[in-house]
Design an enzyme around this catalytic site. Sequence first.
Site, short mmCIF file in Angstrom:
data_model
loop_
_atom_site.label_atom_id
_atom_site.label_comp_id
_atom_site.label_asym_id
_atom_site.label_seq_id
_atom_site.Cartn_x
_atom_site.Cartn_y
_atom_site.Cartn_z
N ASP A 84 -0.39 -3.82 5.69
CA ASP A 84 -1.13 -3.37 6.86
C ASP A 84 -2.62 -3.65 6.66
O ASP A 84 -3.17 -3.45 5.57
CB ASP A 84 -0.96 -1.85 7.05
CG ASP A 84 0.46 -1.47 7.42
OD1 ASP A 84 1.33 -2.36 7.42
OD2 ASP A 84 0.70 -0.28 7.68
N HIS A 134 0.85 -1.18 0.00
CA HIS A 134 0.00 0.00 0.00
C HIS A 134 0.89 1.24 0.00
O HIS A 134 2.11 1.13 0.18
CB HIS A 134 -0.99 -0.01 1.17
CG HIS A 134 -0.36 0.11 2.53
ND1 HIS A 134 0.51 -0.84 3.03
CD2 HIS A 134 -0.48 1.06 3.49
CE1 HIS A 134 0.91 -0.47 4.24
NE2 HIS A 134 0.33 0.67 4.55
N HIS A 139 5.85 -5.52 11.71
CA HIS A 139 5.23 -4.19 11.67
C HIS A 139 4.79 -3.76 13.07
O HIS A 139 3.67 -3.31 13.28
CB HIS A 139 4.03 -4.20 10.70
CG HIS A 139 3.58 -2.81 10.32
ND1 HIS A 139 2.57 -2.17 10.99
CD2 HIS A 139 4.00 -1.95 9.36
CE1 HIS A 139 2.37 -0.97 10.43
NE2 HIS A 139 3.23 -0.82 9.45
N HIS A 199 -7.67 -1.57 5.17
CA HIS A 199 -6.78 -0.71 5.96
C HIS A 199 -7.30 0.71 5.82
O HIS A 199 -8.31 0.95 5.16
CB HIS A 199 -5.34 -0.87 5.43
CG HIS A 199 -4.30 -0.12 6.22
ND1 HIS A 199 -4.22 -0.17 7.58
CD2 HIS A 199 -3.28 0.70 5.80
CE1 HIS A 199 -3.19 0.59 7.98
NE2 HIS A 199 -2.62 1.12 6.92
N ASP A 238 5.67 4.82 5.00
CA ASP A 238 6.60 3.90 5.67
C ASP A 238 6.73 2.56 4.93
O ASP A 238 7.48 1.69 5.36
CB ASP A 238 6.21 3.70 7.15
CG ASP A 238 4.82 3.13 7.34
OD1 ASP A 238 3.93 3.42 6.51
OD2 ASP A 238 4.62 2.38 8.31
N HIS A 239 6.03 2.44 3.82
CA HIS A 239 6.15 1.25 2.97
C HIS A 239 6.67 1.60 1.57
O HIS A 239 6.84 0.72 0.74
CB HIS A 239 4.79 0.54 2.85
CG HIS A 239 4.28 0.03 4.15
ND1 HIS A 239 4.18 -1.31 4.44
CD2 HIS A 239 3.86 0.68 5.27
CE1 HIS A 239 3.72 -1.47 5.68
NE2 HIS A 239 3.52 -0.27 6.20
#
Lengths: 399, 399
Positions: free
Chosen positions: B281, B89, B341, B210, B93-94
Amino acid sequence: MTMELTFLGTGSAYPSPSRGASAVALRYEGECWLFDCGEGTQTQFMRSQLKAEQVQLEPHLVAERDTTIVPQEMQNWLKGKISKIFITHLHGDHLFGLPGLLCTVSLQSSSLSNKQPIEIYGPIGLRKFLRTSMELSHSQLVFPYVVHELLPTEDQCFPEEWREPCALKTDDQLHPQELQGKTIYLNPQEDCYNLVTHEQFIVKAFRLFHRIPSFGFVIEERKRPGRLQTQKLKEMGVHPGPLYGKLKNGQTITLDNGVTVFPMDVLEAPLPGRKICILGDCSRVVGDMSKNLCIDADVLVHEATLDDSQSDKAEEHGHCTPKTAAEFAKSCKVKRLVLTHFSQRYKPTALTNAGDDDVMELKTQAKLVLEGQEVTLAEDFMVIEIPLNKTKQEISSAH
Amino acid sequence: MTMELTFLGTGSAYPSPSRGASAVALRYEGECWLFDCGEGTQTQFMRSQLKAEQVQLEPHLVAERDTTIVPQEMQNWLKGKISKIFITHLHGDHLFGLPGLLCTVSLQSSSLSNKQPIEIYGPIGLRKFLRTSMELSHSQLVFPYVVHELLPTEDQCFPEEWREPCALKTDDQLHPQELQGKTIYLNPQEDCYNLVTHEQFIVKAFRLFHRIPSFGFVIEERKRPGRLQTQKLKEMGVHPGPLYGKLKNGQTITLDNGVTVFPMDVLEAPLPGRKICILGDCSRVVGDMSKNLCIDADVLVHEATLDDSQSDKAEEHGHCTPKTAAEFAKSCKVKRLVLTHFSQRYKPTALTNAGDDDVMELKTQAKLVLEGQEVTLAEDFMVIEIPLNKTKQEISSAH
């Protein structure tokens, strides 16, 4: 009045475990300004001594914070600290850490805290980069930000890398936390860009030649009033008290005996403020008058990507070697030259093994040019304090 | 046939010195695939054991390389290795490490090396993010890349975070090294997205709920043919030689005596390939059939951002706790659950001090649900090997 540089990344091209990508923090007047923000800058911040300098939140703000995602101990690391960010040029190793840094500062800020915007300065295209990154990642901040863009000139880069400014503008809507920034044009009289005018200091930018347009930044304190000549005042019958303050503040006073005392008669010469120059990647300065901005700087932070034996290669990539950096420092009579942005082949001295290219060679090369002047090789987490310029009296009383 | 996961970042929200931002590398078939690429992933790569596994370049390629910017010893660290990247996604932070990672892989690749494109898969919007970042930073690569975008459905996210796909498309020109990617639609019959179909394996994606649309990825090896029943073949008068190979490859053979031998008569049952599921996530899976894709997985990598005592908060942020992750793992009968995570409040065990939140508590919570099944807490640089599924004969001969 502390003025202190912390090097967060001193490597070129990409962040490595021994040298982070470009970033320097300046602590000044209780704020923190950042110069460049390569990938990993936020983590380097957390590793640095800057992390420890937390501004304590009021207890009711602490209670209000969401402590489940961000651990309590790390919530304040940047609270209210980073107020200005300057980007020298748009290469990724100077830029790619910016969206993440803003997001993390936001996560770690109270939503009730200071709502002053973070002011960001950099070449045109920066606004579009940041807005697109923030938008597509659904990033929201608890504070506003604003991007002021500098308009470069075509002689700042390789012809094949020049982009027309109109192609770098963005006509999208502002990000929800974005305020409309300015476009800052070159002031042709002074050969510089006027970024910040404050009662204590000014910040200007000037043009550098690199593969893509690059800039240098000058932070200059205004002059401080000179010291009162107390012996002379006593002889005139003026004794320590409120009148001293008035004179120091530039007010003319009249004594009981009718004598008028002008500040210029009893103040020593004003003291020059401190001056710091931080240059982006470059092979040279652009503009005849740009150099003048750096004259007598207390600290000049200059790139030296490769050593003198690689000067052709450096030039070909739009970079400098210690010799070219030192020649510029010498021509500006700077007090201290700090070299940084080293090729990752030059490890910090403590990590150098037999057979490695030795970064100390770069210092030697700079010193060949700069007899007597100070040269420092930057390393990640190095801190350099810039002391106040002292009066002659202050200097003599310290001895 | 090594299949090995290396965790490069196991923290949520932002990269910290103790947990990097999300990234997992899968080594498989001599390639390296990356799942998510938070800021700092390239540096984590350099710190990991993956760095040491260099593909040696031919001497003439080494000579041709530019060793002045990138030190010799680091030039090969990723050479020819990262071939596919999957982004679950678009949260920063990804994602924010992706442009820098590509630039560094390029710097460290020979311009004469493998010109196969790096294939990148992720939600719609990824292509625009990457293209804008690469364009504005003037980044050039020595290899092509292609972004294939997955089209999410509206039930994958909080309503206020939904964006119409048409707003996320880009109508700019391709980046010079970009090839035109595909738009991948949900296959409604199978409730999944078909990403890669290879003779050895398939890769599919499925939907997760999410704050913003998120995806899980399934990498599944095809069945391996069963072992030849050599005793039976000998009794039929077939002796080791080329005929064995034909039967193993599924060909029917006719013996000199006129007898026809069908592969199914002399092969043991085919062996299931390995299956790995890596989820982005989420607070839950979307789609009735999505779960089926994870049934009997050898490894399920699942987020557990907060512990069970914070389940309301986790849900509110679109995240899971160990309990919800373990319940999913149990319902899929996975062999090994790997939690990752984690909120940065949960430090790796070795760095936990008295009074800190203990990450081991998350393992305890998952184990309450998963009696007998294996649970692992991911840490940065942890390596998990996924062994081949053995035949009964292989198992018995090993004992």
